[in-house]
Design a protein around this motif. Structure first.
Motif, PDB file in Angstrom:
ATOM      1  N   ASP A 138       0.832  -1.220   0.000  1.00 23.65           N
ATOM      2  CA  ASP A 138       0.000   0.000   0.000  1.00 23.65           C
ATOM      3  C   ASP A 138       0.861   1.261   0.000  1.00 23.65           C
ATOM      4  O   ASP A 138       0.351   2.369  -0.167  1.00 23.65           O
ATOM      5  CB  ASP A 138      -0.990   0.008   1.169  1.00 23.65           C
ATOM      6  CG  ASP A 138      -0.320  -0.032   2.531  1.00 23.65           C
ATOM      7  OD1 ASP A 138       0.932   0.010   2.578  1.00 23.65           O
ATOM      8  OD2 ASP A 138      -1.037  -0.080   3.545  1.00 23.65           O
ATOM      9  N   GLY A 139       2.171   1.114   0.193  1.00 21.79           N
ATOM     10  CA  GLY A 139       3.075   2.258   0.137  1.00 21.79           C
ATOM     11  C   GLY A 139       3.207   3.000   1.461  1.00 21.79           C
ATOM     12  O   GLY A 139       4.025   3.921   1.578  1.00 21.79           O
ATOM     13  N   ILE A 140       2.432   2.590   2.460  1.00 23.36           N
ATOM     14  CA  ILE A 140       2.438   3.310   3.743  1.00 23.36           C
ATOM     15  C   ILE A 140       2.632   2.289   4.857  1.00 23.36           C
ATOM     16  O   ILE A 140       1.750   1.466   5.130  1.00 23.36           O
ATOM     17  CB  ILE A 140       1.106   4.083   3.952  1.00 23.36           C
ATOM     18  CG1 ILE A 140       0.848   5.049   2.787  1.00 23.36           C
ATOM     19  CG2 ILE A 140       1.074   4.818   5.294  1.00 23.36           C
ATOM     20  CD1 ILE A 140       1.847   6.197   2.646  1.00 23.36           C
ATOM     21  N   ASP A 141       3.798   2.341   5.504  1.00 22.87           N
ATOM     22  CA  ASP A 141       4.135   1.382   6.556  1.00 22.87           C
ATOM     23  C   ASP A 141       3.867   2.016   7.922  1.00 22.87           C
ATOM     24  O   ASP A 141       4.577   2.957   8.320  1.00 22.87           O
ATOM     25  CB  ASP A 141       5.635   1.057   6.410  1.00 22.87           C
ATOM     26  CG  ASP A 141       6.099  -0.016   7.380  1.00 22.87           C
ATOM     27  OD1 ASP A 141       5.292  -0.894   7.727  1.00 22.87           O
ATOM     28  OD2 ASP A 141       7.286   0.019   7.772  1.00 22.87           O
ATOM     29  N   GLY A 142       2.831   1.536   8.621  1.00 27.03           N
ATOM     30  CA  GLY A 142       2.460   2.182   9.875  1.00 27.03           C
ATOM     31  C   GLY A 142       2.117   3.635   9.594  1.00 27.03           C
ATOM     32  O   GLY A 142       1.782   3.996   8.470  1.00 27.03           O
ATOM     33  N   PRO A 143       2.204   4.499  10.614  1.00 28.99           N
ATOM     34  CA  PRO A 143       1.891   5.914  10.353  1.00 28.99           C
ATOM     35  C   PRO A 143       3.111   6.689   9.845  1.00 28.99           C
ATOM     36  O   PRO A 143       3.515   7.695  10.415  1.00 28.99           O
ATOM     37  CB  PRO A 143       1.442   6.416  11.731  1.00 28.99           C
ATOM     38  CG  PRO A 143       2.122   5.512  12.697  1.00 28.99           C
ATOM     39  CD  PRO A 143       2.417   4.203  12.030  1.00 28.99           C
ATOM     40  N   THR A 144       3.749   6.208   8.766  1.00 32.21           N
ATOM     41  CA  THR A 144       4.933   6.904   8.216  1.00 32.21           C
ATOM     42  C   THR A 144       4.702   7.175   6.730  1.00 32.21           C
ATOM     43  O   THR A 144       3.744   6.679   6.154  1.00 32.21           O
ATOM     44  CB  THR A 144       6.216   6.037   8.353  1.00 32.21           C
ATOM     45  OG1 THR A 144       6.173   4.994   7.356  1.00 32.21           O
ATOM     46  CG2 THR A 144       6.330   5.411   9.728  1.00 32.21           C
ATOM     47  N   ASN A 145       5.642   7.894   6.111  1.00 32.46           N
ATOM     48  CA  ASN A 145       5.471   8.157   4.678  1.00 32.46           C
ATOM     49  C   ASN A 145       6.276   7.183   3.818  1.00 32.46           C
ATOM     50  O   ASN A 145       6.404   7.386   2.617  1.00 32.46           O
ATOM     51  CB  ASN A 145       5.855   9.602   4.348  1.00 32.46           C
ATOM     52  CG  ASN A 145       7.337   9.832   4.562  1.00 32.46           C
ATOM     53  OD1 ASN A 145       8.028   8.955   5.111  1.00 32.46           O
ATOM     54  ND2 ASN A 145       7.841  10.961   4.134  1.00 32.46           N
ATOM     55  N   ALA A 146       6.821   6.129   4.423  1.00 23.50           N
ATOM     56  CA  ALA A 146       7.604   5.155   3.661  1.00 23.50           C
ATOM     57  C   ALA A 146       6.825   3.845   3.530  1.00 23.50           C
ATOM     58  O   ALA A 146       6.018   3.500   4.397  1.00 23.50           O
ATOM     59  CB  ALA A 146       8.931   4.892   4.366  1.00 23.50           C
ATOM     60  N   ALA A 147       7.106   3.107   2.434  1.00 25.01           N
ATOM     61  CA  ALA A 147       6.484   1.780   2.271  1.00 25.01           C
ATOM     62  C   ALA A 147       7.243   0.750   3.076  1.00 25.01           C
ATOM     63  O   ALA A 147       6.695  -0.271   3.499  1.00 25.01           O
ATOM     64  CB  ALA A 147       6.494   1.391   0.797  1.00 25.01           C
ATOM     65  N   GLY A 148       8.541   1.004   3.279  1.00 23.66           N
ATOM     66  CA  GLY A 148       9.368   0.041   3.992  1.00 23.66           C
ATOM     67  C   GLY A 148      10.825   0.449   3.862  1.00 23.66           C
ATOM     68  O   GLY A 148      11.127   1.610   3.575  1.00 23.66           O
ATOM     69  N   ALA A 149      11.714  -0.532   4.054  1.00 28.21           N
ATOM     70  CA  ALA A 149      13.146  -0.196   4.014  1.00 28.21           C
ATOM     71  C   ALA A 149      13.960  -1.396   3.560  1.00 28.21           C
ATOM     72  O   ALA A 149      13.458  -2.523   3.479  1.00 28.21           O
ATOM     73  CB  ALA A 149      13.602   0.269   5.393  1.00 28.21           C
ATOM     74  N   PHE A 150      15.239  -1.100   3.276  1.00 32.95           N
ATOM     75  CA  PHE A 150      16.204  -2.096   2.815  1.00 32.95           C
ATOM     76  C   PHE A 150      17.258  -2.203   3.922  1.00 32.95           C
ATOM     77  O   PHE A 150      17.906  -1.208   4.252  1.00 32.95           O
ATOM     78  CB  PHE A 150      16.804  -1.574   1.498  1.00 32.95           C
ATOM     79  CG  PHE A 150      17.844  -2.434   0.866  1.00 32.95           C
ATOM     80  CD1 PHE A 150      17.489  -3.598   0.193  1.00 32.95           C
ATOM     81  CD2 PHE A 150      19.187  -2.079   0.918  1.00 32.95           C
ATOM     82  CE1 PHE A 150      18.449  -4.378  -0.431  1.00 32.95           C
ATOM     83  CE2 PHE A 150      20.160  -2.852   0.295  1.00 32.95           C
ATOM     84  CZ  PHE A 150      19.787  -4.009  -0.384  1.00 32.95           C
ATOM     85  N   GLY A 151      17.403  -3.385   4.513  1.00 33.03           N
ATOM     86  CA  GLY A 151      18.298  -3.525   5.660  1.00 33.03           C
ATOM     87  C   GLY A 151      19.475  -4.459   5.394  1.00 33.03           C
ATOM     88  O   GLY A 151      19.319  -5.465   4.696  1.00 33.03           O
TER      89      GLY A 151
END
Ligand SMILES: Nc1ncnc2c1ncn2[C@@H]1O[C@H](COP(=O)(O)OP(=O)(O)OP(=O)(O)O)[C@@H](O)[C@H]1O
Ligand SMILES: O=C(O)[C@H](O)CO
Length: 518
Positions: free
Chosen positions: A451-464
């Motif tokens: 959905d492009g929205i991870d929790g209440p943030t403006n990011a879809a996710g991250a690369f770790g």
């Protein structure tokens, strides 16, 4: 081009209960490995391209286009024919229903009488909307939580369905996020009280099935009640699934599906999370009395709940993209769920075992692997085959879908995907410290919500990946504060975040574990 067999999900599930895999032999022989050497930046770009391909495959316009046909007054949805006696009424709620509604309008033409949808705040701004559309777009539920606007919008939708007659056809467009967007607390509960229960449960780490079981008991529209209010009209729901296993009675809390939960289930969940003394009294009354359930005697045959897309469609597209980029690719599972830390341990252990195997060929990939029950026999065989066939490729990608759960312990900004990426980095660092293969291979995890929205943030996710933590030892504080979005925003000027904005679709999360030569 690969196609995942449609029975994959069933096979996955049936072999789920047989966790006797610890003696799994390596069935394939490892050829001398000549994988390319890649930087983390390369890996990130390739992973991101795969994620974007996944999102594009589940764009609602494509799904509606291929699922719905209209021929004269016959409406066909996924092979099911419906005779329209008059133009249809269309309603919708969820993060993906704007595009569903606009595509439906193009398809139905004059066969659409009216269309009202409840979508997240900001949807209109993010899309170009034809000026002559009949679709009435109502916005609410900022941060994916029900609010006054969502409640007002729900009343409007309820009013439409309550007025329907026998000759009417109601098309219901449903996607993830629908629980917050179609929200009307059951009397005498207030919105604030309902919100308090849901927030407490979510922060305690309840999964979506537990949350939605409770939501059904606190609602005047969920758990089949919306469909009950629309009777005697013909009801056809088109559903985009964001729940593992696609249970239509849990997606958006099943407003058009009979509530089959055990009457005591919702209260049991409150007790399991030890919230019985901290939730409002009125919520306890609703949960114990099961009023909402009595309100709907809906039967399966009285509604047509039709699935038009899910996480597997997205994963297939991501796999095809990675294959086209010359990776050796393996499908792990469409149903990864559980605590975010445990899933991070599972992915990092699996990746490090593959590195060890590539370096020496001497290890059993699965023996002693924590959370190994997540892998079916088919998945284990596939992993072995993928590793052994990875010579002359860019690297190995293991891909999975699902949704982890997080216990929010601080007041920071984050989401389950960003937390999974950071916890993967932490675990990989722990495992690789002192290992001779660590300077031969790079391992990474992309975790992002479709959905492009991870929790209440403006990011879809991250690369770790482990090296992110070098010189950033304060990452532990970010984890403790549930502040992973701040961590990744500061790291490399935010370059390891996946930023797409609202994608207009929603089929859970995608995880890609990548192993490449350094
Ligand atoms: N600071 C945080 N760090 C980590 N996770 C968080 C944080 N704040 C909220 N969350 C998690 O985010 C989840 C809500 O995220 P999101 O709104 O993306 O849900 P979702 O499951 O994608 O929603 P839907 O399925 O309705 O679209 C909550 O369950 C909560 O556990
Ligand atoms: O809205 C919801 O309930 C979740 O997204 C699951 O469908």
């Amino acid at each position: 081009m690969i196609r995942l067999p449609s029975q994959w999900l069933c096979r996955q599930r049936s072999s789920f209960k047989k966790p006797n895999f610890s003696t799994s032999p390596i069935l394939f022989t490892l050829k001398k490995n000549k994988m390319d050497c890649l930087t983390y930046q390369d890996m990130f770009e390739h992973n991101k391209a795969a994620f974007l391909a996944a999102v594009s495959a589940v764009k609602p316009a494509n799904l509606i286009e291929s699922s719905v046909q209209i021929n004269g007054s016959i409406l066909t949805v996924k092979g099911n024919d419906f005779q329209l006696k008059q133009p249809c009424h269309v309603i919708g709620f969820g993060k993906a229903v704007l595009e569903m509604a606009l595509t439906m309008e193009r398809k139905l033409g004059d066969y659409m009488k009216q269309c009202v949808i409840s979508v997240p705040v900001g949807t209109k701004k993010a899309h170009s909307i034809p000026s002559n559309t009949k679709v009435e777009i109502l916005e609410g539920a900022a941060n994916n939580l029900p609010d006054k606007e969502a409640e007002e919008n729900t009343r409007k939708i309820l009013k439409i369905v309550e007025d329907l007659k026998e000759d009417d056809t109601l098309l219901v467009l449903i996607s993830g996020g629908g629980s917050a967007l179609l929200s009307l607390p059951v009397h005498p509960l207030t919105l604030e009280e309902k919100l308090q229960v849901i927030k407490q449960l979510a922060n305690a780490g309840a999964d979506i099935l537990q949350l939605n079981c409770v939501r059904k008991s606190l609602s005047a529209v969920k758990g089949g009640q919306l469909a009950a209010a629309a009777q005697p009209a013909t009801i056809i729901s088109l559903i985009l699934s964001d729940v593992i296993g696609d249970p239509v009675d849990f997606i958006a809390s099943g407003p058009t599906a009979p509530n089959k939960d055990n009457p005591a289930a919702a209260w049991d969940i409150i007790c399991k999370f030890q919230l019985q003394n901290s939730i409002p009294q009125s919520a306890e009354v609703c949960l114990r009395s099961n009023y909402s359930r009595a309100n709907s005697n809906l039967k399966d045959k009285e509604v047509n709940n039709i699935l038009i897309g899910n996480n597997l469609v997205a994963i297939t597209a991501a796999m095809n993209k990675l294959i086209s980029l010359n990776y050796s690719v393996c499908f792990l599972s469409p149903s990864i769920q559980g605590n975010v830390t445990r899933i991070a341990v599972f992915y990092s252990q699996l990746a490090s075992r593959i590195c060890r195997f590539l370096a020496s060929s001497k290890c059993n990939l699965f023996e002693g692997l924590e959370e190994a029950y997540l892998l079916s026999i088919e998945a284990r065989n596939e992993i072995e085959k993928t590793v052994c066939n990875s010579s002359h490729t860019r690297g190995i990608c293991l891909i999975a879908g699902g949704e982890t759960t997080v216990r929010v312990t601080g007041t920071g900004k984050g989401g389950r995907n960003q937390e999974l990426a950071l916890r993967f980095a932490e675990e990989s660092k722990k495992i690789s410290t002192g290992c001779e293969y660590a300077n031969q291979f790079s391992i990474s995890l992309l975790s992002a919500g479709t959905d492009g929205i991870d929790g209440p943030t403006n990011a879809a996710g991250a690369f770790g990946y482990a090296e992110q933590l070098d010189g950033n030892e304060d990452y532990i504080k970010y984890l403790e504060d549930s502040d992973t979005n701040t961590f990744y925003s500061k790291l490399n000027a935010g370059k390891n975040l996946i930023l797409t904005g609202h994608t207009g679709t929603n089929v859970m999360d995608i995880h890609i574990v990548t192993i490449c030569k350094k």
